[in-house]
Design an enzyme around this catalytic site. Structure first.
Site, short mmCIF file in Angstrom:
data_model
loop_
_atom_site.label_atom_id
_atom_site.label_comp_id
_atom_site.label_asym_id
_atom_site.label_seq_id
_atom_site.Cartn_x
_atom_site.Cartn_y
_atom_site.Cartn_z
CB CYS A 30 49.53 60.04 -104.09
SG CYS A 30 49.59 59.32 -105.68
CB CYS A 33 51.45 56.99 -103.68
SG CYS A 33 51.81 58.05 -104.93
#
Length: 106
Positions: A30, A33
């Site tokens: 991600c 993230c």
């Protein structure tokens, strides 16, 4: 100080019953993230013993993601006295996480 990695087996013991814990639900793949992690690691150092900062890899612990209704990554949940009290979905500025955490730190 680095973030504590939690999974289904360590989650309950990783959440501080009498204090504040910030948990980032994310995944290795991600991009948002990856942007968030350095900010959380810095916050972990800044907060020291006042709060615990941890992360859950939703790919490795899908049951935790389902239990807490994680639909988007990253999602940050703040736990106070072992109970979820705030949920922040998506990437936010570091100051947003600091302010939210500050509401619960004694």
């Amino acid at each position: 100080m680095s973030l504590l990695m939690l999974d289904a087996d360590s989650f309950q013991s990783g959440i501080r019953e009498k204090q504040v814990t910030l948990v980032e639900f994310g995944a290795k793949w991600c991009p948002p993230c990856k942007v968030l992690l350095p900010h959380l690691e810095a916050m972990s150092t800044e907060e020291g013993e006042r709060a615990r900062l941890a992360q859950v890899d939703c790919d490795e612990s899908p049951q935790l993601a389902a239990e807490f209704g994680i639909m988007s990554l990253p999602t940050v949940i703040i736990f106070h006295n072992g109970e979820p009290v705030e949920k922040l979905v998506g990437l936010r500025p570091k100051s947003v996480y600091q302010t939210a955490l500050g509401r619960y730190i004694q």
